[in-house]
Design a protein around this motif. Sequence first.
Motif, PDB file in Angstrom:
ATOM      1  N   ILE A   9       0.872  -1.183   0.000  1.00  0.00           N
ATOM      2  CA  ILE A   9       0.000   0.000   0.000  1.00  0.00           C
ATOM      3  C   ILE A   9       0.903   1.227   0.000  1.00  0.00           C
ATOM      4  O   ILE A   9       1.342   1.703   1.054  1.00  0.00           O
ATOM      5  CB  ILE A   9      -0.945   0.006   1.226  1.00  0.00           C
ATOM      6  N   ALA A  56      -1.662   5.888  -2.672  1.00  0.00           N
ATOM      7  CA  ALA A  56      -2.804   5.106  -2.219  1.00  0.00           C
ATOM      8  C   ALA A  56      -3.746   5.957  -1.365  1.00  0.00           C
ATOM      9  O   ALA A  56      -3.319   6.857  -0.640  1.00  0.00           O
ATOM     10  CB  ALA A  56      -2.336   3.900  -1.411  1.00  0.00           C
ATOM     11  N   TYR A  76       0.543   9.648   0.931  1.00  0.00           N
ATOM     12  CA  TYR A  76      -0.777   9.040   0.778  1.00  0.00           C
ATOM     13  C   TYR A  76      -1.844  10.115   0.533  1.00  0.00           C
ATOM     14  O   TYR A  76      -1.696  11.270   0.950  1.00  0.00           O
ATOM     15  CB  TYR A  76      -1.161   8.263   2.034  1.00  0.00           C
ATOM     16  N   ASP A  91      -7.776   2.172  -0.468  1.00  0.00           N
ATOM     17  CA  ASP A  91      -6.756   1.132  -0.534  1.00  0.00           C
ATOM     18  C   ASP A  91      -6.445   0.589   0.861  1.00  0.00           C
ATOM     19  O   ASP A  91      -6.062  -0.573   1.010  1.00  0.00           O
ATOM     20  CB  ASP A  91      -5.475   1.691  -1.157  1.00  0.00           C
ATOM     21  N   THR A 124     -13.224  -0.863   2.023  1.00  0.00           N
ATOM     22  CA  THR A 124     -11.895  -1.201   1.530  1.00  0.00           C
ATOM     23  C   THR A 124     -11.987  -1.758   0.106  1.00  0.00           C
ATOM     24  O   THR A 124     -12.827  -2.604  -0.183  1.00  0.00           O
ATOM     25  CB  THR A 124     -11.250  -2.265   2.438  1.00  0.00           C
ATOM     26  N   GLY A 134      -7.180  -4.278  -1.134  1.00  0.00           N
ATOM     27  CA  GLY A 134      -6.764  -3.371  -0.079  1.00  0.00           C
ATOM     28  C   GLY A 134      -6.781  -4.041   1.282  1.00  0.00           C
ATOM     29  O   GLY A 134      -7.123  -5.216   1.419  1.00  0.00           O
TER      30      GLY A 134
END
Length: 210
Positions: free
Chosen positions: A55, A59, A80, A118, A146, A150
């Motif tokens: 991840i 993401a 992120y 994610d 999710t 993920g």
Amino acid sequence: MNQEFNAHRFWETRHVELQGDHRNVGNRGLTSEQNLVLIASKAALVSHRLGALGIKPPARVLDAGCGAGVFTSMLAPIGYDLFGSDVSPTAIETAKQTGCGEFVVSSLAEVGFAHKFDAVLCLDVLFHLVDDLEWAASVRALFEATLPGGVFVIIEHFPGKGAAQATHCRWRSVEDYTVALPQADWIEISNFHYPHERKQKALLIARRTG
């Protein structure tokens, strides 16, 4: 379990009382500075696991039960795309001031965002849901938020049978989680300790496969 306990009122009151103090979402027996160290330790642990699980930026990551956004802000330098939700309007107003993501007032069961993520993080939060139906609905809703492939990341405390229940806590078990999410692929259940705390915490990670 105290049926009259109102989690929304409890957390809004606490955030108003401890605004600017890191005890607002942490251990009131520690100092604000010690709680900040604890949050930083949590951010290091979670960010490492997210990276190891693939991840990676950019993401989309949801911090469900984000409080004042301090933990969320610690993920920002990684790159992120960050989102946060909390039941406390005061906490969310503070989180918005960090400028590190998009924040909304929402319960865990309502999620607060229409799109999926994610990674969905719910860290030291779910044991504060004392109503079993609300807890189960929240676990399911966050897992469903999710994306396939993920991960749903939880930090819990499992003190074992017979542990005294606080008014604002309800201790459950690993089995309760596996029963609540029978379709989840549980890829990690491991124990750890935060700095300044003796009680053991548990990291649970489920990957959504479909």
